[in-house]
Motif scaffolding. Sequence first.
Motif, PDB file in Angstrom:
ATOM      1  N   GLY B  51      31.976  31.924  36.875  1.00 26.89           N
ATOM      2  CA  GLY B  51      30.652  31.425  36.684  1.00 26.89           C
ATOM      3  C   GLY B  51      29.995  31.692  37.909  1.00 26.89           C
ATOM      4  O   GLY B  51      28.856  31.777  37.992  1.00 26.89           O
ATOM      5  N   PHE B  57      24.775  31.200  35.154  1.00 23.03           N
ATOM      6  CA  PHE B  57      25.325  30.150  35.187  1.00 23.03           C
ATOM      7  C   PHE B  57      25.133  28.990  36.294  1.00 23.03           C
ATOM      8  O   PHE B  57      24.880  27.888  35.923  1.00 23.03           O
ATOM      9  CB  PHE B  57      27.118  30.438  35.379  1.00 23.03           C
ATOM     10  N   MET B 144      30.274  29.353  28.102  1.00 23.70           N
ATOM     11  CA  MET B 144      31.411  29.623  29.200  1.00 23.70           C
ATOM     12  C   MET B 144      32.330  28.507  28.753  1.00 23.70           C
ATOM     13  O   MET B 144      33.624  28.828  29.036  1.00 23.70           O
ATOM     14  CB  MET B 144      30.719  29.203  30.448  1.00 23.70           C
TER      15      MET B 144
END
Lengths: 158, 285, 224
Positions: B51, B57, B144
Amino acid sequence: MGWKESPIETLHPIEFYYELVSTGRIKIARKIKGPVTIQDPCNLVRLRGRGEMLRYLVNETFEGPIIEMQPNRGHNYCCNGGGGGNAIGPPWKANRCEGARIKAEQIIATGCHNICSPCHNCYTSINDVLKFYNIEGHAMFMDEILAETMEVPEEFKP
Amino acid sequence: MAEASVKESTKTEDWVKLNRKPVADPGFDETVKNLTTEKIEKAVNAVLNIGKNGARFMAPLETCIHCALCSNACHWYLSHDKDPTYAPVAKVKMTLWELIKRKGKVSPEFMKQVARIVFCECNLCRRCSMYCPFGLDIAFQLGMVRRMCFILGLVPQNILDQTHSLSATLTQLWITQGDWIDTMQWQEEEVRGEIKNVRIPIDKEGAEVMWCPLGTEPKVATYHIARTAKIMNVAGIDWTVAAQDGWDSANMGMFIRDMETMQRVVRGIYDNAMRLKIKRIVLTE
Amino acid sequence: MLDFIRDLSLYNFVRGPLVWIAFLIFIGGSIYKVRGMILLAKKEKVVQPYMSFKLSLRSILHWVFPFASVNWRSRWVISTATFLFHVGLVILPIFLLAHNVLIYESWGISWWTVSEGFADIMTMIVIACCGFFFVRRIFAPEVRFVTFADDYLILAIAFLPFITGFLAYHQWLLPHKIMVILHMIFGSLMLIAIPFTRLGHMLYFFLTRAYMGSDQGYRHSQDW
Ligand code: HEM
Ligand code: SF4
Ligand code: SF4
């Protein structure tokens, strides 16, 4: 995947049916009675922008009127079956329906029995929600609607 | 009222314990027994490291002003009388922010709650992104976290099973190639009663359209196949379905962020399309 | 006790080097941060190809104007407060007469300014909005649930230059000069803090909106 545009065109059934109906390859012979409301699936409408195609199809196949859920189109609430919501399975059904109370309220507010929900996830979860909150009505899938309303020319009759 | 559902625990780990109705799911309950803090730490950090290399992200993490304007976008929040623990940003707080703050050093119990939040209380529908003044992609962030849970195996059993099925057979519900073809032929027979000379062409090379149903269609909802056959035939479409595995457009891998299976499913469909020199694909999902 | 503050050397330091340093850090830090984020975005294959200037602009415009997006309309109290607050926050320092005089003294350039009375009212509005945000943080359950100490901190960072500037203008509470020094210190603090705290939303706003606007636009949809 390494493509920006997919090398082979991929279509959602709604886009495909839209093409069939709007170009006249399928003719609509009769219209389904009664008011209808539309469940805008997230993937088709918010994330693909096909709200108007969907409305065109519904307009062609229902006598109407179309009573929109509030809010609708790109702003419609998720049916709560998407993103794996249905696929997480039976143990979570009650949890899922509780989380969709707002959807039930939306449907009640339209007062419609016909709910056009042209996505497998929406179809399942709308029916679950209707049952959970004891709402009269039923979700309708687009292939069901078309198969029912389209004109079957003589040469196809057995 | 809103407060009642949040109970701050004062024990060793002071995280927000949610007061949700318990739901028994072996995918959570059994897996969690085998988890240790070390295992979790490893999985969480593996995903965090990926990420960190991406703006999708990092940007939301550094931008979110904690204004909670996204909350009334979420149907979970609205359906639960505006319970603050169902707000989109709250879900990020209780999962991702917490994991980052503790660098992944969390108890299995905590992780179980995280899994419940990201799998069972969010549909990744992206409505919240339409309401956040910054357009932050909350669904991506929670995705995620799903990825972390998937690496740990902390996934609702039903969906994990379907993903395994996709992984093994490229179909959602353990459908063999034989069954699939049988079903198609059986449906062809059925529709013949209504429409003369209906065809469900299997593996027709050079067809204009390849139709990819969902695994549930041949398994439990064959009427979809019948209707589609009807529509296709009446409209006179040059269509086909693929005989080889890779006809199923369900992609559970996407939902649990099992990227490997997800890509293989997509590959499977494209491979079939290329093999049959298809012009267009119609995916029911 | 306050003698050392009255000392001219502190005043001169704050007025000269400190403000310079603050501006340099603000500009340098901003460029560094924005560049870093764009580089990160370039690493991701799925971000760049979809970016579109037109779609980005469309999205940004729908969100910088009050009531141009569905959510701004659905929460008109917060929208009004946010817009007054931010307009005051960004516009006021640039077009304030006193700031212009200082810049004129240093560089000999100046530009259009707002009247003092108007500036006074705007300052009060900004201060009131800070109060509103503070109250909202405490009493709105969904906001309180996601509030941390640093949320109050960044609110304070935004609040302090305005309250001290306001008090200095009216010469209340502390001697004028001390207030002005405090005002300049807090002003510098705010500038420095912008790139390095979540006040950086001022910079990232345009990037995140551009991404979401382009992404939704590419999908024939919209994000307001
Ligand atoms: C032009 C650039 C800027 C844009 C587009 C922008 C946008 C926003 C937005 C959309 C919000 C959330 C709305 C809300 O909380 O009501 C927000 C909140 C906030 N902004 Fe900005 N902002 C900018 C510049 C700044 C600057 C320069 C500061 C101060 C140094 C600042 C301080 C704040 C604070 C303190 C909040 C939080 C309010 C709260 O506690 O809820 N903003 N900003
Ligand atoms: S993406 Fe998740 S958090 Fe956001 S509105 Fe949809 S269900 Fe709620
Ligand atoms: S609306 Fe956006 S910035 Fe505000 S709390 Fe939600 S995600 Fe964060």
